[in-house]
Design an enzyme around this catalytic site. Structure first.
Site, PDB file in Angstrom:
ATOM      1  N   PRO A   2      76.801  89.793 -44.323  1.00  0.00           N
ATOM      2  CA  PRO A   2      76.354  90.722 -45.379  1.00  0.00           C
ATOM      3  C   PRO A   2      77.505  91.591 -45.885  1.00  0.00           C
ATOM      4  O   PRO A   2      78.258  92.138 -45.088  1.00  0.00           O
ATOM      5  CB  PRO A   2      75.302  91.587 -44.677  1.00  0.00           C
ATOM      6  N   GLU A   3      77.645  91.659 -47.195  1.00  0.00           N
ATOM      7  CA  GLU A   3      78.650  92.511 -47.835  1.00  0.00           C
ATOM      8  C   GLU A   3      77.901  93.572 -48.657  1.00  0.00           C
ATOM      9  O   GLU A   3      76.691  93.683 -48.553  1.00  0.00           O
ATOM     10  CB  GLU A   3      79.576  91.657 -48.719  1.00  0.00           C
TER      11      GLU A   3
END
Ligand SMILES: [Zn+2]
Length: 280
Positions: A2-3
């Site tokens: 996840p960014e």
């Protein structure tokens, strides 16, 4: 992994469901999650407090509780937060119970995600100042700001984009996409970018992150929305994960190589590989 857009997606979907509720129970099933703090100490600090606001800074999910008590969640490789997860959901490491009987489950197959406690707003500012640079979707992230970050930098531009202490929230996927959009090769030495290129890269970073948020993030493996639904941005990748496919711009073949220690995708027709510099 996840960014920024994935964490932002979780935050936007959860905030209306948790803001103003009481965090009535914190059940840490895997004590590694909040180590070195003990689960008991963490529970004592947050249980029974009103969740004033859920927000995001970089890749951190910030549970701001009444009395300036902050629970910081980092999802790392495989973390995701589910709202009322099915009972057989595997890899649950933490459960947060709300006063309306809904339950949030932090699921994390690889167990790299963390929970940290910060007390008081000055301590929170100090915590982030030591770890995170500019928010790329804020007004502070101007072309000039990015240009200044690159000055004197001898590392490849991709390494700079991945450095959370300079720009917060950009990871491998969005760095690959932004460099392609701005026609800059990932191995280009950061300090050699001119003002125009820094401006184009700034626009491309913002555009890539916004596209990711609009698509509800990218689900390559574990990332899910709080309701268990996958994001859709993986269907819109321009280069990431597409080695051997045709470039949308020039029709050339996209390639994969390692830059900044990460799997990197590019079109070396559109993104001109820097010439090796002479040593004398
Ligand atoms: Zn191309």
């Amino acid at each position: 992994m996840p960014e920024l857009p994935e964490v932002e997606t979780i935050c936007r979907r959860l905030a209306p469901l948790v803001d103003g509720r009481v965090l009535s129970a914190l059940d840490v099933l895997d004590e590694k999650w909040c180590s070195p703090l003990s689960p008991d100490a963490l529970r004592d600090a947050v249980e029974g407090r009103v969740i004033a606001r859920l927000w995001r800074r970089g890749k951190y999910l910030v549970w701001e509780c009444a009395g300036e008590v902050f629970l910081l969640m980092h999802l790392r490789m495989t973390g995701t937060v589910l709202y009322d997860a099915p009972t057989q959901t595997p890899y649950v490491r933490v459960r947060l119970g709300l006063d309306d009987d809904h339950v949030l489950s932090f699921c994390d197959p690889r167990r790299f995600g963390t929970g940290e406690l910060v007390l008081g707003r000055p301590a929170l500012e100090e915590f982030f100042a030591a770890r995170l640079g500019v928010e790329p979707l804020s007004d502070e992230f101007t072309s000039e700001h990015l240009f200044a970050l690159t000055r004197g930098r001898r590392a490849p531009i991709k390494a700079l984009l991945l450095d959370q202490r300079r720009i917060a929230g950009v990871g491998n996927i969005y760095a690959n996409e932004a460099l392609f959009r701005s026609a800059i090769h990932p191995l280009r030495i950061a300090g050699t970018l001119n003002r125009r290129q820094a401006g184009a890269l700034r626009e491309a970073i913002v555009a890539s992150l916004r596209a990711g948020i609009d698509a509800g993030g990218a689900s390559i493996d574990d990332f899910r929305h709080p309701d268990g639904v996958k994001g859709a941005f993986q269907n819109e990748f321009l280069v990431h994960g597409r080695a051997g496919e045709a470039c949308d711009v020039c029709g050339g073949l996209l390639v994969k190589f390692v830059a900044a220690g990460r799997g990197t995708y590019a079109c070396e027709h559109c993104q001109k590989r820097p010439r090796r510099r002479r040593t004398h």
